[in-house]
Design a protein around this motif. Structure first.
Motif: not given
Length: 112
Positions: A70-96
């Motif tokens: 469970t700890i490993v899966k949670q860490a994987n999910l958190e890293s995936g969420i962080n990657e998505i958040t960074q991608d969204l931030a980059v996309a928002a910056t590109d849009k701006n």
């Protein structure tokens, strides 16, 4: 546990009859039977307790494995969420940036 043949039991019974006597032999046999029954019951209780402890140890090991997975899966999910958040931030910056470029081009019309 003990390997006693029928002939050995007959010899034991004859010796007991001679040593104890025919009057006391039934009482001694009952007492011996009761003690044997208690010993068997006690051994069954010990065996059940050992089995219970063994199952408990297996369950604890399984619980630890599940928690670590469970700890490993949670860490994987958190890293995936962080990657998505960074991608969204980059996309928002590109849009701006695109919006700023559009504003600049609208305010300074190009001469054609």
């Amino acid at each position: 546990m003990f390997d006693i043949a029928f002939s050995e039991l007959v010899v034991i019974a004859i010796v007991a009859l001679i040593v104890i006597g025919p009057e006391k032999l039934p009482k001694v046999a009952r007492t011996l039977g009761a003690l044997t029954g208690r010993m068997q019951k006690y051994m069954a209780q010990i065996k059940e307790e050992v089995n219970r402890e063994s199952r408990f140890a297996e369950l604890q090991k399984l619980q630890e494995e599940i928690q670590s997975a469970t700890i490993v899966k949670q860490a994987n999910l958190e890293s995936g969420i962080n990657e998505i958040t960074q991608d969204l931030a980059v996309a928002a910056t590109d849009k701006n940036i695109v919006a700023e470029v559009n504003k600049l081009t609208e305010s300074h019309p190009s001469k054609e």
